[in-house]
Each structure stands twice: as structure tokens, then as C-alpha cells.
Design a protein around this motif. Structure first.
Motif, PDB file in Angstrom:
ATOM      1  N   LEU A 186       0.830  -1.197   0.000  1.00 57.94           N
ATOM      2  CA  LEU A 186       0.000   0.000   0.000  1.00 57.94           C
ATOM      3  C   LEU A 186       0.870   1.255   0.000  1.00 57.94           C
ATOM      4  N   GLY A 187       1.986   1.229   0.731  1.00 55.16           N
ATOM      5  CA  GLY A 187       2.900   2.363   0.711  1.00 55.16           C
ATOM      6  C   GLY A 187       3.465   2.620  -0.678  1.00 55.16           C
ATOM      7  N   VAL A 188       3.827   1.542  -1.388  1.00 52.34           N
ATOM      8  CA  VAL A 188       4.341   1.687  -2.759  1.00 52.34           C
ATOM      9  C   VAL A 188       3.260   2.275  -3.663  1.00 52.34           C
ATOM     10  N   ALA A 189       2.022   1.792  -3.532  1.00 55.75           N
ATOM     11  CA  ALA A 189       0.930   2.317  -4.354  1.00 55.75           C
ATOM     12  C   ALA A 189       0.672   3.790  -4.057  1.00 55.75           C
ATOM     13  N   VAL A 190       0.732   4.172  -2.780  1.00 54.33           N
ATOM     14  CA  VAL A 190       0.529   5.579  -2.418  1.00 54.33           C
ATOM     15  C   VAL A 190       1.615   6.449  -3.033  1.00 54.33           C
ATOM     16  N   ALA A 191       2.860   5.959  -3.023  1.00 48.32           N
ATOM     17  CA  ALA A 191       3.945   6.715  -3.653  1.00 48.32           C
ATOM     18  C   ALA A 191       3.657   6.937  -5.138  1.00 48.32           C
ATOM     19  N   GLY A 192       3.132   5.908  -5.812  1.00 43.87           N
ATOM     20  CA  GLY A 192       2.779   6.072  -7.221  1.00 43.87           C
ATOM     21  C   GLY A 192       1.664   7.073  -7.433  1.00 43.87           C
ATOM     22  N   MET A 193       0.658   7.032  -6.554  1.00 40.97           N
ATOM     23  CA  MET A 193      -0.448   7.989  -6.667  1.00 40.97           C
ATOM     24  C   MET A 193       0.028   9.419  -6.448  1.00 40.97           C
ATOM     25  N   VAL A 194       0.893   9.593  -5.457  1.00 41.62           N
ATOM     26  CA  VAL A 194       1.432  10.935  -5.206  1.00 41.62           C
ATOM     27  C   VAL A 194       2.279  11.389  -6.386  1.00 41.62           C
ATOM     28  N   GLY A 195       3.083  10.484  -6.944  1.00 38.01           N
ATOM     29  CA  GLY A 195       3.901  10.830  -8.104  1.00 38.01           C
ATOM     30  C   GLY A 195       3.065  11.304  -9.280  1.00 38.01           C
ATOM     31  N   MET A 196       1.875  10.707  -9.454  1.00 38.67           N
ATOM     32  CA  MET A 196       1.007  11.111 -10.568  1.00 38.67           C
ATOM     33  C   MET A 196       0.514  12.539 -10.424  1.00 38.67           C
ATOM     34  N   THR A 197       0.468  13.065  -9.200  1.00 32.72           N
ATOM     35  CA  THR A 197       0.054  14.467  -9.025  1.00 32.72           C
ATOM     36  C   THR A 197       1.100  15.431  -9.560  1.00 32.72           C
ATOM     37  N   LEU A 198       2.318  14.951  -9.810  1.00 31.93           N
ATOM     38  CA  LEU A 198       3.401  15.794 -10.329  1.00 31.93           C
ATOM     39  C   LEU A 198       3.579  15.633 -11.834  1.00 31.93           C
ATOM     40  N   ALA A 199       2.605  14.993 -12.495  1.00 34.91           N
ATOM     41  CA  ALA A 199       2.734  14.711 -13.924  1.00 34.91           C
ATOM     42  C   ALA A 199       2.767  15.998 -14.749  1.00 34.91           C
ATOM     43  N   SER A 200       3.551  15.950 -15.828  1.00 36.58           N
ATOM     44  CA  SER A 200       3.547  17.020 -16.838  1.00 36.58           C
ATOM     45  C   SER A 200       2.669  16.556 -17.991  1.00 36.58           C
ATOM     46  N   HIS A 201       1.838  17.428 -18.510  1.00 33.49           N
ATOM     47  CA  HIS A 201       0.922  17.000 -19.563  1.00 33.49           C
ATOM     48  C   HIS A 201       0.626  18.156 -20.506  1.00 33.49           C
ATOM     49  N   SER A 202       0.229  17.778 -21.703  1.00 29.73           N
ATOM     50  CA  SER A 202      -0.102  18.775 -22.724  1.00 29.73           C
ATOM     51  C   SER A 202      -1.042  18.143 -23.743  1.00 29.73           C
ATOM     52  N   ILE A 203      -2.000  18.911 -24.210  1.00 30.39           N
ATOM     53  CA  ILE A 203      -2.882  18.511 -25.311  1.00 30.39           C
ATOM     54  C   ILE A 203      -2.652  19.514 -26.426  1.00 30.39           C
ATOM     55  N   ILE A 204      -2.127  19.067 -27.545  1.00 26.66           N
ATOM     56  CA  ILE A 204      -1.649  19.986 -28.564  1.00 26.66           C
ATOM     57  C   ILE A 204      -1.930  19.430 -29.958  1.00 26.66           C
ATOM     58  N   LEU A 205      -2.268  20.307 -30.891  1.00 26.31           N
ATOM     59  CA  LEU A 205      -2.436  19.947 -32.291  1.00 26.31           C
ATOM     60  C   LEU A 205      -1.066  19.991 -32.972  1.00 26.31           C
ATOM     61  N   MET A 206      -0.658  18.869 -33.587  1.00 30.46           N
ATOM     62  CA  MET A 206       0.649  18.788 -34.230  1.00 30.46           C
ATOM     63  C   MET A 206       0.499  18.257 -35.657  1.00 30.46           C
ATOM     64  N   HIS A 207       1.390  18.712 -36.520  1.00 28.14           N
ATOM     65  CA  HIS A 207       1.489  18.212 -37.884  1.00 28.14           C
ATOM     66  C   HIS A 207       2.780  17.408 -38.008  1.00 28.14           C
ATOM     67  N   PRO A 208       2.833  16.476 -38.953  1.00 23.06           N
ATOM     68  CA  PRO A 208       4.087  15.737 -39.156  1.00 23.06           C
ATOM     69  C   PRO A 208       5.260  16.692 -39.330  1.00 23.06           C
ATOM     70  N   GLY A 209       6.305  16.461 -38.555  1.00 25.01           N
ATOM     71  CA  GLY A 209       7.476  17.322 -38.557  1.00 25.01           C
ATOM     72  C   GLY A 209       7.521  18.292 -37.392  1.00 25.01           C
ATOM     73  N   ASP A 210       6.391  18.482 -36.683  1.00 22.81           N
ATOM     74  CA  ASP A 210       6.348  19.406 -35.549  1.00 22.81           C
ATOM     75  C   ASP A 210       7.007  18.778 -34.309  1.00 22.81           C
ATOM     76  N   THR A 211       7.500  19.652 -33.431  1.00 25.78           N
ATOM     77  CA  THR A 211       8.124  19.238 -32.169  1.00 25.78           C
ATOM     78  C   THR A 211       7.585  20.102 -31.036  1.00 25.78           C
ATOM     79  N   THR A 212       7.338  19.478 -29.902  1.00 27.26           N
ATOM     80  CA  THR A 212       6.918  20.206 -28.710  1.00 27.26           C
ATOM     81  C   THR A 212       7.674  19.665 -27.506  1.00 27.26           C
TER      82      THR A 212
END
Length: 661
Positions: A500-526
Motif C-alpha cells: 500500500l505504501g508503494v501504491a501511495v507513492a505512485g499515486m502521489v507521483g502522478m500528481t506531479l505529472a507534466s501533460h499537454s494537449i496539442i495539435l501537431m502536424h508531421p514534422g512538428d516538435t513540442t
């Protein structure tokens, strides 16, 4: 012909289940040895009949017999063999038949593995399971027939729901149902004890292995469903506090409390009323979850089949099972007086605190889940209760729960002192505090506290084993001998707490996630997180019953430019069902996930959902460790048969003394 035989088998199983309930309970009440002896045979017969019916449904799916309505609506000739089989329980009718099968197998398991139980108690347990099974089989026979025919049969079926065409969800329902229905055995023991008017230490020992087995399966089922949500739905998370997700969490919480209460019943013959009520509540929540999902009361991406008219039948059955058991509890509970006393500050007291907190969390989750449908029913208003509510109410209750989990196992039974217990855990507390301070220094915010709590649970679990073996206080040879002599149940409990401690560490780690929703064309970089994401190309693909759009995404280190991974997310279109699903691409190193999912195409490009999820794999690793810990405890021979053997020996000794006199 085979579907008709399967239908006949369901009818036969219904009659056998009714006879199993009446004959077993009446025989135990009257002390009739013939009726008591018939109980195991009836349970085994019922299981065989239901198994035949279930295999008939599976066979109809394998051979694509579209004259069976279930197969015509939920399968097709082009469906892969695996999903032809698993599709039989990916719908309302098949899932209820699977429920009946597991319930009948539970009755047969009690008949086969409960030979050390007193014969009257075993008969009562088998009888209660028979009555519950009779209700569900009658529902299957009259309102939810999985083997009904259609004429003329269509030339092609409608196909399996594309979301179900995945190995994770193919095996998620059976494992989850085994956990749900497995608590029926604890429920049957509780009702049997109320009928007898007796709960003692042996009862606690008998209930624990059945409860532990169900808990392990439910833990695995919830984790598998969470993993499926993570990689299949494409929204980047693992838990959305979805109503159906909550429906599986509720019995898990009370089942965990039941496990701890049964320990106190076994050790001190205390918390008898707690344990019986928790056994009834846990199975009642399992039944309620089935009603909420299958009646259409809760709408969810997980609720693949529902029918409000059938929900009325389930509601009546729910009222009979829950209402009847609670009335019996109200009548008979006063005779279950506790025989053992303990101080509030003791291991028993810590277990009581854990149970109070677990049940409080259950009440909060239940209120948040059921409030929207009740508001809609009473006021005809559409509202939603989302993650902010659950997080803000559950976390304050979970924090003291985690603290008590670490402290409780090192407290003495019956009466304890705080100072000696804290001295045993000083190093675990110090390490956790250091993690919290380092986290705050690294600007992790409240996540630092979460990581500290996770480490506290892991280290306190190790401290319990170290304390019991007197490690570092006795010579290494002596300590090693004590370690080898510890029961597997002790190791299993420590492993489950650490998991359970390991699972809690994973859940807490997910709160620090970096995320982005972006429209990209072939060749684009973000850039997302510490990585550059380069959309290389968009291509088309084809499967057995779907077409797909596939993106190739190259991920490199933003600083050095070194290649890290190549991801290929896709969107699959199923023409037969006219449905599109997401095929997420994930690259993990065990400490973080690189996660990308495809969205809609527009203006020659495509929408990408990109996530960098720290410690995400630890969520499911922790759940696996928890289930393994439960299985390790279950493998302890003393847990499985110790009390029954002692009870039988005590009975034999008493009989010999009476004969001698």
C-alpha cells in the motif's frame, strides 16, 4: 440443442439451489444428520449445473451461433477467438450468469474445503449461499436469459464492444467478480453465526481465509481495471472517481476492515458485532454495486450493459438479502457479547481506529457516488460530483489511517504504551521526516508529505518484522532463526502494508505529472517535461475487424538530444460497431511513464495528449505487492486450518471425557 440444454441446466440449478437452502438450514436447525449430510452434495450439484450452462454459452460464442440472442448482439464471426470467449461476460446476461457460477463455486468450495467445520455450521453456511444463489438463478432464468433464441438468426452478429477487445478488460470482470462474490462466504458465515447465536475465536479463524481470498481477488480486479483505464481510455489517468469505480472500492474498504476485525475476534473474542456487521455490509455493497451498474442508475464508461426494468428485480433481491440479514442482525446481535477486554491504547484499539477510518471513507465515497442520482430522482436536476470532492474528503481521513497502520502493528495486545512503540519506529519516522523536508526544499509542495507517508508505511512494515525477530538486538544467528520461524501470515501482513505504501507513492507521483494537449502536424516538435516530442509521421493500418490511424512520435532528451523512445499511438475505427477507440503508447522505465494518445484529426494535423507520469508504474506494482501479501498470508497453514483443527480436537476430547464418565 446445446443452448436448450444450458437453459435446462439453469432451471435445474435453480431448483437445486432452493433445495440446498431449505434442506441445509432446516437440517441444521433440527439437528437432522441426513439433511446436514446432504448439504455438500447439493452445493456440488448446483455448481456442476451452473458450470454446464456457462460452458454452453461459451460454446455458442465460439461457434458463432447467432440464433442465440446473446451471441448475435455481442459477437461476430470476425471477432478474435479470445474475445468470442470473453465477450460472453461482457454483457448483462452473461455477466449475471458468471456471477451465478462464481457463487455456486463458492458454495462447492465450502463443501469441499470446510470438512473441519462443525457439520451444523457448514450446513448453515451452505444453505445461506444456496438461498442467495437461488435468487440470482431465478433472475437469470426469468429476466436475464443468456441463452434465449432469436429466429430467423442474422447472418452476422453485431460484434463485441471495441472497448472490451483488450486482454486487460477481458480478464478484469472475472477477477473482480470473484472478489465481489467471494465475500458471500463471509456473509454466509455471519448469517450462520446469527442463526446459531454464537461467534467465537474459531469463527474468526474460519472467516479470515475466505475474506482474505476475496480481498486479494478484489484488489487484483480493481488494479486491473485501473490499468485498463490508464492505457485504453487515453485520458492519461488511472482513477477518475467514476461511479462504477467507486462501486468496486466500497466493498474493498469494508472488506479490509473485516479482515482486521476478524483478527481481534480470533485473538480476544472481541468486536464480534463489528465483524458480523462488516461481513453483512461488505457483501451488501457488492450486491448494491451490481444493482447500481446493471439497473442504469449509474452512467459510466464501464457500464456496458444496463436495463432499468431488470434493475427492479435486482432491487427486490437486494432488499430481501440485505433487509433480511439486517433484521436477523438486529434480532440476534445482543447475544453476541464480547468475551475479551482491551485498553483503548493497544493493538486492538489501533485496529478499531483503522476500521472506523475505513468505514468513514466508505461512507464519504458512498455519499458522493449516490448523491447525484438521488438529486436527479427527487429534484429532477442534473449534477455531478467529481474528483475535487472525493480528494478533499478522503485525504483527511486517509492521513490518520496511514499513521495508525504504521504504529498499530508494533503495539502490544490488550494494553500498550506509546513511548516503547515510538522507540521501535524512531528510525522510520526520521527517514520519513527527512523525505518530507527534502521534498519541500525541492518545491514538491504537499506531495512531499505524501511521499513521506508512503515511506512511513513501507518502513514501519519492515520495523514490525524486525521487532518480532529482535533484529539488531540479538545475535545475528538467533535473529535469523526467529525470522525463519515467523509465520507466513506475519510476513504477508507486512508485505501488504508495504505494498500500500508503494501504491501511495505512485499515486502521489502522478500528481506531479507534466501533460499537454496539442495539435501537431508531421514534422512538428513540442516540449513536455524534460523531453522533446517530435511527430514523425501519420500512417494507416488495418486489423481483423478494424482500421487504424497510427502516429510515430520520437522522444528525445530536451538537454542532450539523446533518443529516449519511439512511441506509436493509434486510433482504431470499428466499422461494424461504428465506434472509435484509442490505442495508447506507453514507454516506461519503472520510475516514470512516457505516455501519448491520439485525438481527432483536423487541418492536416492531429491532436496529441502527451503525459510524463512520474512513478505511475508503482501504483500497479503496489497493488500487486498487496495481493501477493494477502496470498502469502493465505498460504499459512495455521491461518487456513489451525482453528478448525483445534475445534475438532476439542470436540473429540470432550466426547471422550463424556464417554468415560
Amino acid at each position: 440443442m446445446i443452448p436448450e440444454l444450458g437453459h435446462f441446466a439453469i432451471a435445474l440449478a435453480t431448483v437445486i439451489a432452493l433445495a440446498q437452502g431449505i434442506v441445509s438450514i432446516w437440517g441444521a436447525h433440527r439437528g437432522d444428520a441426513r439433511f446436514i449430510a446432504a448439504a455438500p452434495a447439493l452445493a456440488l450439484s448446483q455448481a456442476l449445473a451452473v458450470l454446464f450452462a456457462f460452458l454452453a454459452l461459451v460454446w455458442s460464442g465460439i461457434v458463432s451461433d447467432f440464433s442465440v440472442i446473446n451471441v448475435a448482439e455481442y459477437s461476430s464471426a470476425r471477432t478474435p477467438l479470445l474475445y468470442k470467449i470473453t465477450g460472453t461476460w461482457g454483457n448483462h446476461e452473461g455477466s449475471i450468469l458468471l456471477w451465478c457460477l462464481i457463487l455456486s463455486v463458492c458454495g462447492a468450495a465450502v463443501a469441499g474445503f470446510g470438512r473441519n467445520l462443525p457439520s451444523a455450521l457448514r450446513a448453515r453456511v451452505i444453505g445461506v449461499l444456496g438461498l442467495v444463489a437461488c435468487g440470482f438463478l431465478l433472475f437469470t432464468l426469468t429476466a436475464s436469459d443468456p441463452l434465449g433464441r432469436i429466429w430467423p438468426p442474422p447472418s452476422e452478429g453485431q460484434g463485441v464492444n471495441p472497448l472490451l477487445q483488450d486482454p486487460g478488460l477481458a480478464f478484469h470482470p472475472p477477477i473482480l467478480y470473484c472478489g465481489y462474490v467471494g465475500f458471500a462466504v463471509a456473509f454466509a458465515f455471519a448469517v450462520a453465526s446469527l442463526l446459531e447465536g454464537r461467534v467465537d475465536a474459531a469463527w474468526g479463524r474460519w472467516v479470515r481465509p475466505w475474506t482474505l481470498g476475496a480481498w486479494c481477488l478484489l484488489t487484483g480486479g480493481i488494479a486491473l481495471g485501473s490499468w485498463w483505464s490508464y492505457y485504453e481510455l487515453g485520458w492519461g489517468g488511472y482513477w477518475f472517481w467514476d461511479p462504477v469505480e467507486n462501486a468496486s472500492l466500497l466493498p474493498w474498504l469494508t472488506g479490509t476492515a473485516l479482515l482486521h476485525s476478524a483478527i481481534v475476534v480470533e485473538k480476544r473474542e472481541a468486536l464480534k458485532i463489528w465483524s458480523v456487521l462488516l461481513a453483512i455490509t461488505t457483501f451488501s455493497l457488492s450486491l448494491a454495486g451490481t444493482f447500481m451498474v446493471r439497473s442504469g442508475l449509474l452512467n459510466s464508461v464501464h457500464a456496458f450493459a444496463n436495463d432499468p426494468t431488470r434493475g427492479i428485480f435486482i432491487l427486490v433481491l437486494l432488499g430481501l438479502v440485505i433487509g433480511g440479514s439486517l433484521l436477523l442482525f438486529a434480532w440476534r446481535a445482543p447475544v453476541l457479547q464480547p468475551a475479551g477486554l482491551f485498553a483503548p491504547l493497544s493493538r486492538e484499539g489501533a485496529l478499531v481506529l483503522n476500521n472506523i477510518l475505513l468505514c468513514s471513507i466508505m461512507a464519504v465515497v458512498l455519499a458522493g457516488t449516490m448523491y447525484p442520482p438521488f438529486v436527479q430522482l427527487i429534484f429532477d436536476q442534473q449534477i455531478s460530483v467529481g474528483p475535487p470532492f472525493f480528494i478533499s474528503t478522503v485525504v483527511p481521513l486517509a492521513a490518520p489511517l496511514m499513521a495508525a497502520m504504521g504504529l498499530g502493528p508494533v503495539l502490544s495486545w490488550k494494553r500498550a504504551a506509546v513511548a516503547p512503540a515510538l522507540l521501535r519506529l524512531w528510525w522510520a519516522a526520521l527517514a520519513s521526516l527527512i523525505v518530507v523536508l527534502v521534498g519541500f526544499y525541492g518545491r514538491l509542495g504537499w506531495a512531499a508529505v505524501g511521499f513521506g507517508a508512503a515511506l512511513w508505511m513501507v518502513l514501519s512494515a519492515l520495523a514490525e518484522i524486525a521487532e518480532r525477530s529482535q533484529l539488531f538486538r540479538l545475535p545475528i544467528g538467533t535473529a535469523w532463526a526467529r525470522l525463519r520461524g515467523l509465520p507466513r501470515a506475519s510476513y504477508g501482513a507486512a508485505v501488504a502494508h508495504a505494498g500500500l505504501g508503494v501504491a501511495v507513492a505512485g499515486m502521489v507521483g502522478m500528481t506531479l505529472a507534466s501533460h499537454s494537449i496539442i495539435l501537431m502536424h508531421p514534422g512538428d516538435t513540442t516540449k513536455v517535461g524534460r523531453y522533446d516530442w517530435h511527430l514523425v509521421s501519420l500512417t494507416d493500418g488495418r486489423g481483423s475487424d478494424f482500421t487504424s490511424r497510427i502516429a510515430t512520435v520520437a522522444v528525445t532528451n530536451a538537454r542532450s538530444g539523446a533518443p529516449v523512445a519511439t512511441l506509436r499511438p493509434a486510433r482504431r475505427t470499428f466499422p461494424l460497431q461504428q465506434q472509435t477507440t484509442t490505442d495508447v503508447s506507453i514507454k516506461t522505465n519503472g520510475f516514470r511513464d512516457l505516455y501519448v494518445a491520439l485525438g481527432d484529426e483536423r487541418d492536416g494535423g492531429i491532436v496529441l495528449r502527451i503525459n510524463v507520469n512520474p512513478l505511475a508504474p508503482w501504483i500497479w506494482l503496489g497493488a500487486l505487492i498487496m495481493a501477493f501479501g494477502g496470498g502469502l498470508s493465505l498460504s499459512d497453514r495455521r491461518l487456513r486450518i489451525g482453528a478448525p483443527v483445534r475445534f475438532v480436537r476439542r470436540q473429540r476430547t470432550t466426547a471422550v471425557k463424556v464417554a468415560a464418565e
